[in-house]
Enzyme design. Sequence first.
Site, PDB file in Angstrom:
ATOM      1  N   ASP A  14      37.512  14.561  -3.581  1.00 39.88           N
ATOM      2  CA  ASP A  14      38.635  15.194  -2.885  1.00 39.88           C
ATOM      3  C   ASP A  14      38.138  16.380  -2.054  1.00 39.88           C
ATOM      4  OD1 ASP A  14      37.906  16.715  -5.100  1.00 39.88           O
ATOM      5  OD2 ASP A  14      39.941  17.369  -5.564  1.00 39.88           O
ATOM      6  N   ASP A  19      32.699  19.348  -3.298  1.00 34.88           N
ATOM      7  CA  ASP A  19      32.503  17.893  -3.179  1.00 34.88           C
ATOM      8  C   ASP A  19      31.566  17.618  -2.001  1.00 34.88           C
ATOM      9  OD1 ASP A  19      35.159  16.518  -4.734  1.00 34.88           O
ATOM     10  OD2 ASP A  19      35.469  18.528  -3.931  1.00 34.88           O
ATOM     11  N   ASN A  43      42.122  18.470  -4.182  1.00 33.96           N
ATOM     12  CA  ASN A  43      42.028  19.792  -3.546  1.00 33.96           C
ATOM     13  C   ASN A  43      43.045  19.937  -2.407  1.00 33.96           C
ATOM     14  OD1 ASN A  43      40.010  21.057  -5.066  1.00 33.96           O
ATOM     15  ND2 ASN A  43      38.422  19.890  -4.001  1.00 33.96           N
ATOM     16  N   THR A 127      34.118  13.391  -8.272  1.00 31.45           N
ATOM     17  CA  THR A 127      34.176  14.856  -8.247  1.00 31.45           C
ATOM     18  C   THR A 127      35.583  15.386  -7.973  1.00 31.45           C
ATOM     19  OG1 THR A 127      33.418  14.764  -5.953  1.00 31.45           O
ATOM     20  CG2 THR A 127      31.744  15.186  -7.649  1.00 31.45           C
ATOM     21  N   PHE A 168      40.705  22.004 -13.445  1.00 28.78           N
ATOM     22  CA  PHE A 168      41.533  21.476 -12.352  1.00 28.78           C
ATOM     23  C   PHE A 168      41.536  19.941 -12.257  1.00 28.78           C
ATOM     24  CE2 PHE A 168      41.928  20.206  -7.843  1.00 28.78           C
ATOM     25  CZ  PHE A 168      43.179  20.716  -7.535  1.00 28.78           C
ATOM     26  N   ASN A 169      40.371  19.318 -12.222  1.00 35.78           N
ATOM     27  CA  ASN A 169      40.336  17.859 -12.009  1.00 35.78           C
ATOM     28  C   ASN A 169      41.009  17.110 -13.151  1.00 35.78           C
ATOM     29  OD1 ASN A 169      38.971  18.059  -9.593  1.00 35.78           O
ATOM     30  ND2 ASN A 169      36.937  17.837 -10.516  1.00 35.78           N
ATOM     31  N   HIS A 241      30.483  23.639  -8.543  1.00 34.73           N
ATOM     32  CA  HIS A 241      30.870  22.689  -9.599  1.00 34.73           C
ATOM     33  C   HIS A 241      30.356  21.272  -9.319  1.00 34.73           C
ATOM     34  CE1 HIS A 241      33.698  25.599 -11.304  1.00 34.73           C
ATOM     35  NE2 HIS A 241      34.163  25.816 -10.087  1.00 34.73           N
ATOM     36  N   ASP A 242      30.837  20.703  -8.201  1.00 38.58           N
ATOM     37  CA  ASP A 242      30.601  19.269  -7.980  1.00 38.58           C
ATOM     38  C   ASP A 242      29.130  18.895  -7.746  1.00 38.58           C
ATOM     39  OD1 ASP A 242      33.301  18.893  -8.346  1.00 38.58           O
ATOM     40  OD2 ASP A 242      33.768  18.896  -6.212  1.00 38.58           O
TER      41      ASP A 242
END
Length: 318
Positions: A14, A19, A43, A127, A168-169, A241-242
């Site tokens: 996203d 990402d 996102n 991701t 979040f994800n 993060h991703d």
Amino acid sequence: MNTERKIPLILDGDPGHDDAIAWVLAASDPRFEIKAITAVAGNQTLAKVSENCRKIAALLHLDIEVAKGREIPLIADLMTGGDYHGETGLDGAELPAPEHPYSSRSAVALMADVLRESEDPVIIVATGPQTNVAALLLAYPELKPKIRLVSIMGGGLRNGNWTSAAEFNILNDPEAAYILFHAGVPVLMCGLDVTEQAMIYPAEWQTLRGLHNRVADTVAAWLDFFSIKLKELGWEGVTLHDPCAVLALSHPEIFTMKDCYVDVLLDGEYTRGLTMCDWNGRTGHAPNCRAVLGLDREKFVSLLIEACRGFGGGEENA
Ligand code: BDR
Ligand code: CA
């Protein structure tokens, strides 16, 4: 990772700044062959992140199909992350116009075809919310043996970021995460435990600007933008993060990992979306994932800088 044949990848996400940076890393590694990009709402809305997917593919000169996936989570309402990623979902840098139309297939149909047609089992790097992946697993359970691994950024075994409990994800689509963790396919989980350690600081990403190539400049501009909201929240750099979900595949030696049983909590005012780890094996369940827990931060940053350097110098900025 040691292979002479390229490892087929599907990038499902996203984008989203992190990402996009994860996909820069995937595209830079000659051991991977990116077979498709599939977009999932997260996102930002599906329309926005799908457009970002096509522009990232153009930036990275990826001649592959980009497909739109699920517009909303399986059951929950969509929460977007516009505060962090801006109006487009990927604010901060001018991107090239898309080079190809969208795939005529849905994300799930494209993923299924890639799996079916691939000689070697495929790694899905997910991701965003795991909505597309769960839909794939539900629609085509017979293709599970063609999935070598699902490498996700999602969850946190000790804390959340969107609520105290949930990341979040996962919180966006807990039912999808539940389906994935119970599907019997290998899962590599990069949760907040590792991703909040995957920091890059402003002085480090300034070096990207000296590389004189469009990809490096774009990554630096993305990091500038992504850092704005994070700074307001007290972070001195950007949490990548991703990118962990790609580098944990390509450079496992810089990470620490543990095989464990993880479940996803679906209810509770404070606990929906929590990823519960059976640290001491008390549930009696066999491990269902490999959780990535720590990393060598400086090596992580230098791998990103080297990946960006690999996109060349000079001519693209002319
Ligand atoms: C996750 O949420 C999104 O904002 C990022 O792209 C990342 O996938 C971190 O919680
Ligand atoms: Ca993401």
